[in-house]
Design a protein around this motif. Structure first.
Motif, PDB file in Angstrom:
ATOM      1  N   PHE A  17       0.951  -1.451   0.004  1.00  0.00           N
ATOM      2  CA  PHE A  17       0.031   0.051  -0.210  1.00  0.00           C
ATOM      3  C   PHE A  17       0.832   1.494   0.113  1.00  0.00           C
ATOM      4  O   PHE A  17       0.244   2.432  -0.335  1.00  0.00           O
ATOM      5  N   ALA A  99      -7.973  -5.162  -4.875  1.00  0.00           N
ATOM      6  CA  ALA A  99      -7.698  -4.212  -4.285  1.00  0.00           C
ATOM      7  C   ALA A  99      -8.233  -2.836  -4.988  1.00  0.00           C
ATOM      8  O   ALA A  99      -8.503  -1.923  -4.491  1.00  0.00           O
ATOM      9  N   ASN A 100      -7.897  -2.711  -6.390  1.00  0.00           N
ATOM     10  CA  ASN A 100      -7.924  -1.626  -7.042  1.00  0.00           C
ATOM     11  C   ASN A 100      -9.173  -1.535  -8.046  1.00  0.00           C
ATOM     12  O   ASN A 100      -9.377  -0.711  -8.773  1.00  0.00           O
ATOM     13  N   LYS A 111      -3.115   0.265  -4.675  1.00  0.00           N
ATOM     14  CA  LYS A 111      -2.200  -0.715  -4.382  1.00  0.00           C
ATOM     15  C   LYS A 111      -1.149  -1.266  -5.502  1.00  0.00           C
ATOM     16  O   LYS A 111      -1.899  -1.280  -6.658  1.00  0.00           O
ATOM     17  N   ASN A 149      -0.750  -8.257   0.568  1.00  0.00           N
ATOM     18  CA  ASN A 149      -2.155  -8.234   0.010  1.00  0.00           C
ATOM     19  C   ASN A 149      -2.037  -9.609  -0.938  1.00  0.00           C
ATOM     20  O   ASN A 149      -1.029  -9.879  -1.871  1.00  0.00           O
ATOM     21  N   ARG A 150      -3.050 -10.592  -1.109  1.00  0.00           N
ATOM     22  CA  ARG A 150      -3.228 -11.538  -1.981  1.00  0.00           C
ATOM     23  C   ARG A 150      -2.185 -12.781  -1.703  1.00  0.00           C
ATOM     24  O   ARG A 150      -1.969 -13.405  -2.916  1.00  0.00           O
TER      25      ARG A 150
END
Length: 361
Positions: A17, A99-100, A111, A149-150
């Protein structure tokens, strides 16, 4: 004070992030608690007499400090391209990155990737014996752990620098007798090759869980072979005013739950809620993520099944149908998560995909 330095090689992009900031990489606030939990579970079995000495009081934290160091000369300029959508918001689309998807008002709120050739973990402790234990177990920890993330989808894979594939698989041997793997060759310095690899992985996972185009999901096929109809058929019947099939179950929960499903083509939305705990009124299942973690080492990706699938089996969920952008309810139904042989399903699914079955020795 004693010091242990462990240099890592980054194998896949870390979704961060604060990707644009200097030194944006692994965060000690994420790595240390997870490493501590991993170490304590193992030290409790073999060095329980030492554990009380190494822990910080009654906490579940070990008594060492962790610093993470990078060299900006090692930074790889790999970034998801951004653009504006029809609403004027910024987007940065990439396979398996969610996320986007809704867009951001500011580009810096997206991100994106953080990639370094090498990242150094610096452990500082008073007791050299504790550092020796970290040095012993760090490879096994990294072999089954991704970051950022992920992470279950293969992002944020690191391993000790200078190690070979055989070393990585030896570390996996602590947890698995066998795994499924496949070659997805790519160069971390080349955005397009990274995108191609993750697009291929995304397609493989969709074939397992939801199906692709007119091709049925491998999970649905497995369910039907074992007398189970999945929730999609139950939803279709409910929307059409027909009875829900008595064999219908919340089958896709085996590979992770969700709070809602959108049906934009008919302007409907389905909310999914676990049964409630009678003592506190909270959902019994707060969240159940995919029990398959994809771990990369160089050009090979390994599918690693995780424990906990049995915990979701038999749980009941309420599906409530609503008009899109409205609180108007169109009815509800309860579906339970079926009991299946998870490892048998994985064997059939990955065989179907043509992945290599590999025994770890």
């Amino acid at each position: 004070m004693q010091i242990l330095k462990v240099t890592l090689k980054q194998h896949t992009p870390l979704i961060h992030f604060q990707y644009s900031e200097e030194g944006a990489t692994l965060r000690a606030s994420e790595v240390k608690p997870r490493l501590d939990k991993f170490l304590i579970a193992r030290l409790r079995k073999r060095h329980s007499d030492w554990l009380s000495k190494w822990k910080k009081g009654e906490t579940e934290a070990l008594n060492y400090k962790l610093r993470i160091q990078t060299d900006e000369a090692d930074k790889l300029r790999v970034k998801i391209p951004s653009s504006r959508n029809r609403d004027g918001k910024f987007e940065a689309q990439f396979p398996m990155v969610l996320a986007n998807m809704d867009g951001k008002e500011r580009e810096e709120d997206l991100k994106n990737f953080s990639c370094y050739k090498k990242v150094t973990l610096i452990f500082i402790a008073e007791d050299q014996a504790l550092l020796d234990q970290i040095d012993t177990y760090i490879d096994s920890f990294l072999a089954v752990t991704n970051f950022g993330n992920r992470q279950s989808k293969g992002f944020g894979s690191f391993f000790r620098d200078g190690k070979r594939k055989s070393d990585f698989e030896k570390a996996l041997f602590m947890f698995y007798d066998c795994v499924y793997c496949k070659t997805f060759s790519f160069d971390l310095r080349d955005y397009e090759s990274v995108k191609k690899a993750f697009r291929s992985l995304d397609l493989a996972y969709k074939r397992i869980k939801s199906g692709v185009g007119r091709e049925d999901s491998l999970l649905h096929i497995y369910g039907k072979e074992h007398g189970i109809e999945w929730e999609k058929e139950a939803i279709r019947n409910k929307l059409a005013g027909r009875d829900v099939p008595h064999k219908a179950r919340y089958l896709r929960a085996i590979l992770g739950t969700t709070n809602s499903v959108s049906l934009p083509e008919i302007h409907k939305i389905i909310t999914i809620q676990s049964e409630l705990n009678s003592n506190n009124g909270e959902e019994i299942v707060q969240r159940f993520r995919s029990p398959i973690t994809f771990k990369f080492f160089d050009g090979t990706v390994y599918a690693l099944p995780e424990d906990g699938v049995k915990d979701i089996m038999g749980k009941k969920f309420t599906f409530t149908l609503k008009e899109e952008n409205s609180k108007t309810g169109l009815g509800s139904m309860d579906l339970t998560v079926p009991q299946i042989d998870f490892y048998n399903f994985l064997e059939e699914a990955f065989d179907n995909l043509g992945w290599t079955y590999k025994e770890l020795k």
